[in-house]
Design an enzyme around this catalytic site. Structure first.
Site, PDB file in Angstrom:
ATOM      1  N   ASN A 217     -47.330  10.696 -44.760  1.00 12.67           N
ATOM      2  CA  ASN A 217     -46.069   9.987 -44.560  1.00 12.67           C
ATOM      3  C   ASN A 217     -45.253  10.742 -43.523  1.00 12.67           C
ATOM      4  OD1 ASN A 217     -44.242  11.978 -46.022  1.00 12.67           O
ATOM      5  ND2 ASN A 217     -45.706  11.477 -47.652  1.00 12.67           N
ATOM      6  N   ASP A 286     -49.042   9.629 -53.269  1.00  9.98           N
ATOM      7  CA  ASP A 286     -49.373   9.171 -54.621  1.00  9.98           C
ATOM      8  C   ASP A 286     -50.879   9.067 -54.836  1.00  9.98           C
ATOM      9  OD1 ASP A 286     -46.695   8.932 -55.380  1.00  9.98           O
ATOM     10  OD2 ASP A 286     -46.553   6.900 -54.562  1.00  9.98           O
ATOM     11  N   LYS A 296     -67.232  12.839 -39.543  1.00 12.23           N
ATOM     12  CA  LYS A 296     -66.317  11.815 -39.057  1.00 12.23           C
ATOM     13  C   LYS A 296     -66.944  10.429 -39.187  1.00 12.23           C
ATOM     14  CE  LYS A 296     -63.915  10.259 -34.899  1.00 12.23           C
ATOM     15  NZ  LYS A 296     -63.691  10.496 -33.454  1.00 12.23           N
ATOM     16  N   PHE A 332     -36.209  14.114 -56.196  1.00 13.70           N
ATOM     17  CA  PHE A 332     -35.735  13.274 -55.098  1.00 13.70           C
ATOM     18  C   PHE A 332     -36.393  11.904 -55.214  1.00 13.70           C
ATOM     19  CE2 PHE A 332     -33.823  16.922 -53.426  1.00 13.70           C
ATOM     20  CZ  PHE A 332     -33.085  16.604 -52.295  1.00 13.70           C
ATOM     21  N   LYS A 346     -36.587   6.726 -62.658  1.00 19.32           N
ATOM     22  CA  LYS A 346     -37.462   7.853 -62.315  1.00 19.32           C
ATOM     23  C   LYS A 346     -36.991   9.133 -63.006  1.00 19.32           C
ATOM     24  CE  LYS A 346     -39.356  10.255 -58.262  1.00 19.32           C
ATOM     25  NZ  LYS A 346     -39.408  10.283 -56.767  1.00 19.32           N
ATOM     26  N   LYS A 350     -39.457  11.064 -65.735  1.00 19.00           N
ATOM     27  CA  LYS A 350     -40.015  12.362 -65.373  1.00 19.00           C
ATOM     28  C   LYS A 350     -39.257  13.536 -65.984  1.00 19.00           C
ATOM     29  CE  LYS A 350     -42.011  10.547 -61.125  1.00 19.00           C
ATOM     30  NZ  LYS A 350     -42.467  10.846 -59.756  1.00 19.00           N
TER      31      LYS A 350
END
Length: 411
Positions: A217, A286, A296, A332, A346, A350
């Site tokens: 990301n 995730d 490859k 976060f 969340k 958690k």
């Protein structure tokens, strides 16, 4: 609510430069302090004048450079420069600090303008010893460093590397960026995390598919690095576990680089028991590939590619399940809709004590930018917004964490 780091504005610093070869770095240190927004008065010892020109320093500083000739001279001595400098200073930095200067400071001698300024000031004093490695290791120098620390001077260990004398070893003056960072730690108006162990995660993770491709990301790690650095300014012992980023390794912090989510999971679980505060600001993938191709992958003859993905461990949830009652866990949440509702869910799922939520669709927040706009949400459900640079937001987040720590102590 906007945040402002006003404590960094126009801080008054006396820069003392003593007579070692590293004195030639004095102009670089002066410019680094100026770029950081500090006002700087420069004081040279007599020996330092052999290595760096007062005229160069005066030109860069935009004001006179103080030398030994100013101390008891007919022209300037009546102005009592050591008292005026001592009263003006919010911080005194001596870089480089020679073995001779270190010995004089420990003995409380006031024969030079710089010595007398240090004796007269109530400001914190930062010493950066720089010398030949054998001189540094001499029992007298070792004793003087110990005694200087006992006298509440902050003595920053020198770096290792090539020395001007041709030796390889410890004794190099740290980079100007390190000196500035130590200055900010000394000038920080809050030391509410002194002695507290803080664990921070930052950056993205890389989940490899084959030797050259991975799932990730756009996280830059800037928010997590700002949190780690700010906690260190405020006195904390900080460990930073970070995925792959292009940021420089932060000074003063135990740095643990990792790549994958599994790497980060193992590092966090290994270190969490030693932390009072755990801040999970990393953008962890995730999912990961169920298997990684050893060579490859080729695209010839393939119009589509199907990947078999499996879930990565939920690090925040695992830490939330394992943490002790006296540990504080901050998470976060990067959301694209229903920011507060999703973040609260969340936090509950958690077992977080606090959650910081930001809207990734906002142009002034989220990945790879220097600013952030977040909502800090507490377990009770109340929240407030912070807007500013990521360092300003980090300061505000840690203010809330500090309040939580104080409530814990008062129970």
């Amino acid at each position: 609510m906007a945040t402002m780091l006003t404590w960094k504005n126009k801080r008054r610093v006396v820069l003392g430069i003593t007579g070692g070869i590293a004195a030639y770095k004095g102009p670089e240190i002066l410019r680094a302090l100026q770029r950081a927004g500090c006002e700087v008065e420069v004081v040279l010892t007599e020996g330092a004048e052999s290595f760096v020109s007062p005229m160069v320093l005066s030109t860069l500083a935009g004001r006179r450079t103080w030398t030994q000739d100013d101390f008891l001279s007919q022209e300037k001595g009546w102005e009592i420069p050591h008292i005026n400098l001592a009263d003006w200073a919010e911080l005194v930095i001596i870089a480089p600090c020679t073995a001779e200067t270190l010995a004089r400071l420990v003995q409380g001698r006031g024969e030079s303008l710089l010595d007398a300024t240090v004796l007269a000031t109530k400001a914190p004093v930062l010493l950066f010893p720089a010398m030949n490695s054998h001189m540094l290791e001499h029992p007298a120098t070792v004793r003087n460093i110990k005694e200087a620390r006992a006298m509440s001077y902050t003595v920053v260990d020198p770096d290792e590397g090539s020395l001007a004398c041709g030796y390889e070893g410890k004794g190099r003056l740290p980079a100007p960026s390190v000196i500035v960072e130590e200055a900010w730690r000394a000038l920080s108006p809050r030391k509410d995390f002194a002695g507290v162990s803080v664990l921070v995660t930052a950056g993205p993770t890389w989940e490899f598919i084959d030797p050259v491709r991975f799932i990730s990301n756009p996280s830059s790690g800037k928010m997590g690095f700002a949190l780690a650095r700010t906690a260190w300014y405020r006195g904390a012992d900080v460990t930073l576990v970070s995925g792959p980023v292009s940021l420089p390794t932060p000074h003063g912090i135990t740095y643990c680089p990792v790549k994958s989510a599994m790497d980060m999971y193992k590092a966090v679980i290994e270190k969490m028991d030693f932390a009072k505060i755990i801040i999970k600001s990393a953008a962890v993938s995730d999912y990961r590939a169920a298997s990684i191709e050893m060579e490859k992958m080729k695209r010839e003859g393939k119009d589509t590619l199907t990947l078999n993905l499996v879930q990565n461990p939920d690090i925040a949830a695992e830490v939330g399940a394992r943490k002790s009652p006296d540990q504080i866990l901050v998470g976060f949440a990067a959301e694209s809709s229903h920011l507060v509702e999703h973040a609260k869910e969340k936090m509950l799922r958690k077992n977080l004590d606090l959650i910081v939520a930001n809207d990734i669709t906002a142009t002034d927040a989220g990945f790879a930018v220097d600013t952030n706009r977040v909502k800090i949400i507490k377990k009770a459900g109340d929240w407030h917004e912070l807007v500013g640079t990521k360092e300003e937001v980090a300061w505000g987040v840690l203010n809330t964490v500090s309040e939580m720590c104080q409530k814990e102590e008062n129970r």
